[in-house]
Design a protein around this motif. Structure first.
Motif, short mmCIF file in Angstrom:
data_model
loop_
_atom_site.label_atom_id
_atom_site.label_comp_id
_atom_site.label_asym_id
_atom_site.label_seq_id
_atom_site.Cartn_x
_atom_site.Cartn_y
_atom_site.Cartn_z
N PRO A 31 103.69 -3.19 73.22
CA PRO A 31 105.20 -2.74 72.92
C PRO A 31 106.21 -3.63 72.92
O PRO A 31 107.52 -3.36 72.46
CB PRO A 31 105.39 -1.67 74.13
CG PRO A 31 104.50 -2.18 75.24
CD PRO A 31 103.52 -3.02 74.65
N VAL A 32 105.90 -4.81 73.21
CA VAL A 32 107.07 -5.91 73.31
C VAL A 32 106.46 -7.10 72.42
O VAL A 32 105.29 -7.58 72.94
CB VAL A 32 107.33 -6.41 74.67
CG1 VAL A 32 108.51 -7.39 74.56
CG2 VAL A 32 108.18 -5.18 75.32
N LEU A 33 107.11 -7.69 71.67
CA LEU A 33 106.83 -9.01 70.92
C LEU A 33 107.78 -9.92 71.03
O LEU A 33 109.14 -9.78 70.80
CB LEU A 33 106.81 -8.66 69.33
CG LEU A 33 106.30 -9.56 68.33
CD1 LEU A 33 104.90 -10.63 68.69
CD2 LEU A 33 106.38 -9.26 66.96
N ARG A 34 107.67 -11.13 71.69
CA ARG A 34 108.59 -12.30 71.80
C ARG A 34 108.19 -13.37 70.97
O ARG A 34 106.84 -13.72 70.71
CB ARG A 34 108.28 -12.63 73.09
CG ARG A 34 109.52 -13.70 73.55
CD ARG A 34 109.53 -14.00 74.98
NE ARG A 34 110.54 -15.01 75.39
CZ ARG A 34 110.65 -15.75 76.51
NH1 ARG A 34 109.61 -15.24 77.46
NH2 ARG A 34 111.46 -16.53 76.78
N LEU A 35 108.98 -13.63 69.82
CA LEU A 35 108.77 -14.60 68.96
C LEU A 35 109.95 -15.31 68.76
O LEU A 35 111.13 -15.05 68.96
CB LEU A 35 108.11 -14.12 67.77
CG LEU A 35 109.10 -13.21 66.86
CD1 LEU A 35 109.90 -13.79 66.03
CD2 LEU A 35 108.15 -12.16 66.34
N VAL A 36 109.75 -16.79 68.42
CA VAL A 36 110.63 -17.74 68.02
C VAL A 36 110.47 -18.17 66.55
O VAL A 36 109.49 -18.53 66.03
CB VAL A 36 110.59 -19.06 68.93
CG1 VAL A 36 111.71 -20.20 68.44
CG2 VAL A 36 110.69 -18.83 70.47
N VAL A 37 111.71 -17.81 65.93
CA VAL A 37 111.72 -18.11 64.39
C VAL A 37 112.48 -19.44 64.19
O VAL A 37 113.29 -19.90 64.76
CB VAL A 37 112.55 -17.04 63.52
CG1 VAL A 37 112.64 -17.20 62.21
CG2 VAL A 37 111.77 -15.71 63.99
N GLU A 38 111.69 -20.15 63.51
CA GLU A 38 112.09 -21.53 62.91
C GLU A 38 112.58 -21.44 61.27
O GLU A 38 111.76 -21.00 60.47
CB GLU A 38 111.13 -22.65 62.90
CG GLU A 38 111.74 -23.92 62.36
CD GLU A 38 110.47 -24.98 62.65
OE1 GLU A 38 110.70 -26.06 61.79
OE2 GLU A 38 109.58 -24.74 63.27
N VAL A 39 113.94 -21.92 61.22
CA VAL A 39 114.25 -21.82 59.66
C VAL A 39 114.72 -23.36 59.33
O VAL A 39 115.67 -23.90 60.18
CB VAL A 39 115.50 -20.88 59.52
CG1 VAL A 39 116.01 -20.94 58.15
CG2 VAL A 39 115.30 -19.47 59.90
N ASN A 40 114.36 -23.44 58.28
CA ASN A 40 114.48 -25.02 57.62
C ASN A 40 115.24 -24.96 56.17
O ASN A 40 114.87 -23.77 55.67
CB ASN A 40 113.24 -25.81 57.50
CG ASN A 40 112.48 -26.12 58.74
OD1 ASN A 40 113.10 -26.98 59.63
ND2 ASN A 40 111.66 -25.59 58.95
N TRP A 41 116.20 -25.60 56.02
CA TRP A 41 116.83 -25.82 54.74
C TRP A 41 117.16 -27.05 54.44
O TRP A 41 117.05 -28.00 55.31
CB TRP A 41 117.97 -24.55 54.54
CG TRP A 41 119.17 -24.89 55.49
CD1 TRP A 41 120.30 -25.34 55.05
CD2 TRP A 41 119.46 -24.66 56.88
NE1 TRP A 41 121.14 -25.37 56.16
CE2 TRP A 41 120.79 -24.98 57.28
CE3 TRP A 41 118.55 -24.16 58.07
CZ2 TRP A 41 121.40 -25.04 58.61
CZ3 TRP A 41 119.19 -24.03 59.34
CH2 TRP A 41 120.45 -24.47 59.46
N SER A 42 117.77 -27.46 53.30
CA SER A 42 117.98 -28.73 52.83
C SER A 42 119.02 -29.56 53.82
O SER A 42 119.03 -30.71 53.88
CB SER A 42 118.83 -28.71 51.41
OG SER A 42 119.86 -27.94 51.65
N SER A 43 119.94 -28.73 54.52
CA SER A 43 120.81 -29.53 55.51
C SER A 43 120.79 -28.97 56.89
O SER A 43 121.63 -29.38 57.82
CB SER A 43 122.21 -29.60 54.90
OG SER A 43 122.71 -27.74 55.19
#
Length: 166
Positions: A106-118
């Motif tokens: 019932p619980v999901l813990r996640l860390v999202v990594e976002v990369n972009w040009s700067s």
């Protein structure tokens, strides 16, 4: 005096650089699935109109990034897919997070990594999944036989006919 002008110049350069580095952000997450179903989650991507979304990529953060925030990546036991999409209805860009396998916790813990040009951005999300709801209709009321009060039992004095009125 020259030192003060140099300090001002550096401060302006730092602010300009930090604004461009922070021109991308992650907003709220909306889960569109339930326990026992594959994950479908939409994370709003906060971007300036001039940002190039073609350079934006998203993924599940590394085990080191999870450890940095005191979490374990092993808790996310199913493979997740991340894709950056443009909102069709003018709602703006977002990240679609999906899985092929059903989630049973019932619980999901996640860390999202976002990369972009700067730059690079990490954000933790804790998602609570509800059990599926069943849209059951209320039972139809059963028609009941019309109940009329039973006629009163005749009393012993009822044998006497009423007197006619004059």
């Amino acid at each position: 005096m020259k030192l003060q002008n140099g300090s001002t110049f550096l401060a302006v350069c730092f602010l300009a650089y930090s604004q461009s580095a922070l021109s991308l952000g992650l907003g709220d997450a909306r889960v569109q699935s339930f326990i026992g179903q594959p994950l479908e989650m939409r994370i709003d991507l906060l971007a300036a109109p001039a940002d190039d979304l073609g350079s934006v990529t998203a993924r599940l953060a590394s085990a080191e990034d999870f450890a940095m925030i005191g979490a374990s990546r092993e808790a996310t036991s199913i493979p997740l897919s991340f894709s950056v999409r443009e909102g069709e209805d003018g709602s703006g860009p977002y990240i679609l997070v999906t899985s092929r396998l059903a989630l049973n916790d019932p619980v999901l813990r996640l860390v999202v990594e976002v990369n972009w040009s700067s730059g690079r951005l990490l954000r933790e999300y804790t998602v609570f999944l509800d059990p599926p709801t069943v849209a059951a209709r209320a039972p139809e009321p059963q028609p009941q036989a019309e109940s009329r009060p039973a006629p009163a039992a005749p009393s012993p004095d009822s044998d006497v006919a009423p007197e006619p009125s004059r």
